[in-house]
Motif scaffolding. Sequence first.
Motif, short mmCIF file in Angstrom:
data_model
loop_
_atom_site.label_atom_id
_atom_site.label_comp_id
_atom_site.label_asym_id
_atom_site.label_seq_id
_atom_site.Cartn_x
_atom_site.Cartn_y
_atom_site.Cartn_z
N ALA A 69 36.94 -10.26 2.29
CA ALA A 69 35.28 -9.90 2.26
C ALA A 69 34.95 -9.32 3.73
N ASP A 70 33.81 -8.28 3.52
CA ASP A 70 33.42 -7.86 4.88
C ASP A 70 31.84 -8.16 4.80
N PRO A 71 31.44 -9.20 5.30
CA PRO A 71 29.97 -9.49 5.21
C PRO A 71 29.16 -8.32 5.86
N ASN A 72 29.47 -7.41 6.50
CA ASN A 72 28.88 -6.35 7.33
C ASN A 72 28.83 -5.33 6.52
N ALA A 73 29.50 -5.11 5.53
CA ALA A 73 29.61 -4.12 4.66
C ALA A 73 28.21 -3.46 4.03
N GLY A 74 27.92 -2.34 3.82
CA GLY A 74 26.76 -1.94 3.24
C GLY A 74 26.70 -1.99 1.80
N THR A 75 25.55 -2.17 1.14
CA THR A 75 25.40 -2.34 -0.31
C THR A 75 25.40 -1.03 -0.99
N LYS A 76 26.64 -0.71 -1.78
CA LYS A 76 26.93 0.31 -2.36
C LYS A 76 25.91 0.87 -3.44
N LYS A 77 25.64 2.03 -3.57
CA LYS A 77 24.74 2.38 -4.55
C LYS A 77 25.50 3.52 -5.57
N GLY A 78 24.74 3.50 -6.64
CA GLY A 78 25.39 4.36 -7.76
C GLY A 78 26.22 3.45 -8.51
N LEU A 79 26.43 2.29 -8.54
CA LEU A 79 27.33 1.45 -9.17
C LEU A 79 26.91 1.43 -10.74
N THR A 80 27.76 0.65 -11.61
CA THR A 80 27.30 0.42 -12.91
C THR A 80 27.63 -1.14 -13.11
N VAL A 81 26.41 -1.79 -13.49
CA VAL A 81 26.66 -3.34 -13.74
C VAL A 81 26.48 -3.55 -15.22
N GLY A 82 27.48 -3.94 -16.04
CA GLY A 82 27.11 -4.16 -17.64
C GLY A 82 26.83 -5.93 -17.74
N PHE A 83 25.74 -6.09 -18.24
CA PHE A 83 25.48 -7.66 -18.63
C PHE A 83 25.88 -7.89 -20.27
N LEU A 84 26.49 -8.95 -20.40
CA LEU A 84 26.97 -9.47 -21.51
C LEU A 84 26.55 -10.76 -21.98
N PRO A 85 25.66 -11.22 -22.46
CA PRO A 85 24.92 -12.52 -22.81
C PRO A 85 25.84 -13.11 -24.13
N LYS A 86 25.60 -14.21 -24.57
CA LYS A 86 25.99 -14.54 -25.67
C LYS A 86 25.42 -14.08 -26.85
N GLN A 87 24.11 -13.87 -26.62
CA GLN A 87 23.21 -13.20 -27.73
C GLN A 87 22.24 -12.15 -27.27
N VAL A 88 22.25 -11.12 -27.74
CA VAL A 88 21.20 -10.00 -27.32
C VAL A 88 19.84 -10.26 -27.57
N ASN A 89 19.66 -10.98 -28.66
CA ASN A 89 18.12 -11.12 -29.36
C ASN A 89 17.80 -12.58 -29.12
N ASN A 90 18.42 -13.25 -28.13
CA ASN A 90 17.92 -14.63 -27.87
C ASN A 90 16.78 -14.55 -26.72
N PRO A 91 15.65 -15.10 -26.73
CA PRO A 91 14.52 -14.92 -25.60
C PRO A 91 15.01 -15.26 -24.23
N TYR A 92 16.00 -16.32 -24.34
CA TYR A 92 16.40 -16.74 -23.15
C TYR A 92 17.04 -15.81 -22.42
N PHE A 93 17.94 -15.17 -22.95
CA PHE A 93 18.89 -14.25 -22.52
C PHE A 93 18.25 -12.79 -22.27
N THR A 94 17.23 -12.56 -22.99
CA THR A 94 16.43 -11.59 -22.85
C THR A 94 15.49 -11.52 -21.19
N THR A 95 15.09 -12.80 -21.12
CA THR A 95 14.50 -12.91 -19.88
C THR A 95 15.57 -12.92 -18.82
N ALA A 96 16.69 -13.52 -18.96
CA ALA A 96 17.67 -13.58 -18.01
C ALA A 96 18.13 -12.15 -17.61
N ASP A 97 18.40 -11.54 -18.49
CA ASP A 97 18.97 -10.18 -18.38
C ASP A 97 17.94 -9.20 -17.73
N LYS A 98 16.64 -9.26 -17.95
CA LYS A 98 15.57 -8.54 -17.41
C LYS A 98 15.77 -8.85 -15.89
#
Length: 360
Positions: A47-76
Amino acid sequence: MRKATVRRTCAALAAVTSLALAATACGGTTKEDVKKEDGAAAPAGQADPNAGTKKGLTVGFLPKQVNNPYFTTADKGGEKAVKELGSSFKEVGPSSATDTAGQVSYVNTLTQQQVDAMAVSAQDPGALCTALKQAMKNGIKVVTYDSDTTADCRNVFISQASAEDLGRTEVQLLAEQIGHKGEIAILSAAQTATNQNTWIDFMKEELKEPRYKDIKLVKVAYGNDDAQQSFQQTQGLLQEYPNLKGIISPTTVGIKAAAQYLSGSKYKGEVKLTGLGTPNDMRKYVKNGTVEAFELWDPAKLGELAGRTAIALASGQITGKEGETFTAGAMGEYTIGKDGVINLGKPTVFNAGNIDQFDF
């Protein structure tokens, strides 16, 4: 070689040869060979704790269930964090909380799309492990949140709170409500849900304490995070155990369904109910006397921490090793614990006195 250059090289290779060959050609360089600001190359996997935060990345979220209100809140919450950090967010996932094969397929899809990181709430850790390992082999950072896999199948797990705290406090809440005496049951989600099973193990450990000698756990039922099944399981528990004094449901779908059944039955106010729920789901049942108190963490904050952790991993600021620290924006500093676990914080207890202060 800077990462941007490597990405272009990998993209070119992928265009003219197979994905597997491209991954082999660029293996070990896309994520680890990150240079520090002074130009010195950081050791691979460090790890390099002084490294800058990279921009332009892509992060995918995969919940247990996409129409579950709990995961909707979490993923937002995750979406908010990822976008604030200058990267792209995408959410994919099955519409059923028991579609394990579907989750595996979505992991494979995100891997093929060469996302930089993915945040996954695992339905079945055994089924997902192979696919997640392949994603990591391809240089993708893997964060699990809400429900974990085994430690070798991801970089970091974002835990809602200490599993021990959650399991023990739910027993403590119910014990107070039933006067530390009587038969109780647990209404869980799926039998394979790792988070549920871990919490239930700690519930059973808590019940071994002498102060619970007059409380008997008679059954663990499973509603599979389905409202109708959970409603029916609640009805079945009360028919099978007419002397039941309380139910713990450590699932937002389960506790709401159980409250719905109790509120319209002769058991309202007589059979106590607690567990993990959202204030918006449970407000009416607290106010009409069906439920005295329940608990939960803020799912939006859970998703936000998962998103910020994914970006920190992809930026090389952390690797997932015990003892590493990083700052998650306004959420503050977090330290990675044993087996790559980060605890969000203590759960909040909701009751008639404070429930209107929350909106999620």
